[in-house]
Design a protein around this motif. Sequence first.
Motif, mmCIF file in Angstrom:
data_model
loop_
_atom_site.group_PDB
_atom_site.id
_atom_site.type_symbol
_atom_site.label_atom_id
_atom_site.label_comp_id
_atom_site.label_asym_id
_atom_site.label_seq_id
_atom_site.Cartn_x
_atom_site.Cartn_y
_atom_site.Cartn_z
ATOM 1 N N ASN A 191 45.201 33.852 -11.259
ATOM 2 C CA ASN A 191 43.759 33.883 -10.974
ATOM 3 C C ASN A 191 43.464 33.645 -9.491
ATOM 4 N N GLN A 219 38.409 20.134 -7.288
ATOM 5 C CA GLN A 219 37.017 20.501 -7.538
ATOM 6 C C GLN A 219 36.755 21.938 -7.069
ATOM 7 N N ASN A 258 39.841 18.131 -13.572
ATOM 8 C CA ASN A 258 38.921 18.693 -12.576
ATOM 9 C C ASN A 258 37.533 18.974 -13.122
ATOM 10 N N LEU A 302 44.356 31.497 -7.284
ATOM 11 C CA LEU A 302 44.224 30.221 -6.577
ATOM 12 C C LEU A 302 45.280 30.176 -5.486
ATOM 13 N N ALA A 315 28.960 27.655 -15.126
ATOM 14 C CA ALA A 315 29.529 28.973 -14.836
ATOM 15 C C ALA A 315 28.832 30.096 -15.612
ATOM 16 N N VAL A 371 27.471 32.520 -12.981
ATOM 17 C CA VAL A 371 28.386 33.646 -12.805
ATOM 18 C C VAL A 371 28.028 34.785 -13.760
ATOM 19 N N ARG A 381 34.968 24.049 -21.283
ATOM 20 C CA ARG A 381 34.290 24.617 -20.112
ATOM 21 C C ARG A 381 34.851 26.001 -19.785
ATOM 22 N N PHE A 400 43.450 22.486 -15.930
ATOM 23 C CA PHE A 400 44.307 21.839 -14.927
ATOM 24 C C PHE A 400 44.892 20.528 -15.461
ATOM 25 N N GLU A 459 39.082 24.213 -6.753
ATOM 26 C CA GLU A 459 39.879 25.118 -7.581
ATOM 27 C C GLU A 459 39.218 25.358 -8.930
ATOM 28 N N ALA A 460 38.683 24.276 -9.530
ATOM 29 C CA ALA A 460 38.019 24.440 -10.827
ATOM 30 C C ALA A 460 36.820 25.369 -10.678
ATOM 31 N N ALA A 461 36.061 25.198 -9.597
ATOM 32 C CA ALA A 461 34.891 26.054 -9.386
ATOM 33 C C ALA A 461 35.316 27.506 -9.188
ATOM 34 N N GLN A 462 36.383 27.702 -8.402
ATOM 35 C CA GLN A 462 36.868 29.067 -8.185
ATOM 36 C C GLN A 462 37.378 29.689 -9.471
ATOM 37 N N ALA A 463 38.130 28.883 -10.231
ATOM 38 C CA ALA A 463 38.705 29.412 -11.464
ATOM 39 C C ALA A 463 37.611 29.828 -12.441
ATOM 40 N N LEU A 464 36.437 29.189 -12.343
ATOM 41 C CA LEU A 464 35.322 29.567 -13.216
ATOM 42 C C LEU A 464 34.576 30.781 -12.682
ATOM 43 N N PHE A 519 33.517 18.289 -13.206
ATOM 44 C CA PHE A 519 32.599 17.978 -12.109
ATOM 45 C C PHE A 519 31.926 16.639 -12.406
ATOM 46 N N ARG A 549 38.713 36.506 -12.203
ATOM 47 C CA ARG A 549 38.422 35.095 -12.484
ATOM 48 C C ARG A 549 37.451 34.940 -13.637
ATOM 49 N N LEU A 566 32.920 30.891 -9.635
ATOM 50 C CA LEU A 566 31.828 30.599 -8.707
ATOM 51 C C LEU A 566 32.189 31.089 -7.309
#
Lengths: 370, 268
Positions: free
Chosen positions: B74, A265, B113, B76, B127, B131, B175, B109, A267-272, B115, B102, A274
Amino acid sequence: MTAQPFHRSQGDMLTGRAAPVATVGVIGWLRANLFSSWFSTALTLLALYLLSLIVPALIDWAYVDADFAGDNRFACKSSGACWAWVDQRIDQFLYGRYTADQTWRVDLAVVLLIPALAPLLFEGVPFARQLRWFSLAYPAVATLLLVGGIGLESVPTDRFGGFMLNLTVGLAGIVLSLPVGILLALGRRSRLPVIRVLCIVFIEAVRGVPLITLLFVSNIILPTFLPPDVTLDSLIRVIVMVTAFASAYMAEVIRGGLQAIPRGQYEAAQALGLRYWQTMGLIVLPQALKISIPGIVNTFIGLFKDTTLVIIIAMFDILGIGNAMLAHPDWQGLSTEAYVFIALFFFVACFSMSRYSIHLEKRLDTERRD
Amino acid sequence: MADATPGAAPAAKPDAAGDPTQEYRRIITIEGLNKWFGSFHVLRDIDLTVERQEKIVICGPSGSGKSTLIRCINRLEDHQEGRIVIDGTELTHDLKNIDTIRREVGMVFQQFNLFPHLTVLENLCIAPIWVRKTPRDEAEALAHRYLERVKIPEQADKYPGQLSGGQQQRVAIARSLCMQPNIMLFDEPTSALDPEMIKEVLDVMVDLAESGMTMLVVTHEMGFASQVADRVIFMDQGQIVEQNTPSEFFNNPQSDRTRLFLSQILDK
């Protein structure tokens, strides 16, 4: 995960049928919950027998054989409860020593609590958007009403007492301890060592001592460290200490929720793209708080009941008022009546919180399938 | 911009410095990348350049570092040595650069993942709104367009938990696309899916590849690799062992390790 293959059978499809009568409705519920096995049936019958012993006796004591009028305990002649004191003492139980002709302000503050809480607690409240502004202003409004100012006669906080004192300390503690607890929980998981260590020290120190000790510290030890001309209102000190105490527990409850959120969760937020606070506020905390609801409400209930401890620093909450009454010659020996009466207040408040938490959990459950 | 798909991108390109066109076409440059997890050397001296619109499939045995490699792109995962430059922005500890990258790089993934507390539509809009600061109605229009594109427009108001795995993965792709990235990373996007749902996800990815997206895909779907990849990269023990066009890679593997891997994976 919740992935489920779609099994498609070939040939004729069977259409759905109604469930058998015995599995739905009242009969179905009785069967499933009370008479599902011989053991369950035996327990049900035993419980019914015990209830038949207790409930009629209780009603006789509390109502049928009870006395409701009189100037002192000697006026109560029947075998049941003596409620004569309620009529005389109810104002003390509710308002303590609050200035007698000003108690309408307490009543108004309680009534205004309804429109302030409704849009926060329930969905589909009319004018919810406008009412939320009122919710935000409510703490100031309530303080003004209770303490006075802007034309309202000032009532010193040491006159606060009875159940309104429990409500004031309890609600202030609840409203403050949730955000403080969230910040402490996030801080304890922070990558910045200074913040992390400060949060751990605070949580462990506060959790490591009883609330009574904290209240004593605030009341007796703290003033000796402050300059003599600085006085902190004792009600504020109590609220600060109760909040600190509850938020330390809250932080650990919420930390448990945070740990249940999978790494994916974040990681997905970071990848987007946020940022930290967006990830926490939009993705992680909504899920973590939802998981933590039972623990959070548990802490709230504990906090609310702990408000009775203010008696040890000479503030008279509803329990203190009850004890004071029992010490009076007119009403000595009526402790059962007094404590049952006080217990009802706490039970209504705490049981409501418990029911609300169940309602909230159901409302937020998005894992359900259609 | 008449940018022809670089059909057979050479495996190892000589240094193209000084040629502005070459410089422009390079969207990812990785030089001398090294990464350790504790004392475990997970990526060893990785050099890789990716051109705009290139589709790269990365394969290799588990633990070979292929996921770690694309997760470095990216940020991670952070790297300890070497340079990663994405479309002119170098990945450093500078948070601003990380944000920029990013925003430009989307990721899908293995475990979707999504939400779970947000509806499909909210998953897609969150996003762009927070963002990119897109107005809500615009973000929702965009989201509906991408849901259409991944062929599940009717699921917008459901929660992820109400969808099948294949549908969830397609939502996850949509997404990422809602941020309108230039590069898409896929980390084993079909590995967590039931067999009958793999195709619906691969179809969406093929469609995306044909639209000209730059893609790096970690997968064992060799059919997908031979259909869309410009280049297949084989990794083992943290190194790039071999890279080639799909036909060369499958028909004429150069190293023993590649041959062993291919025989294992194609047997299945």
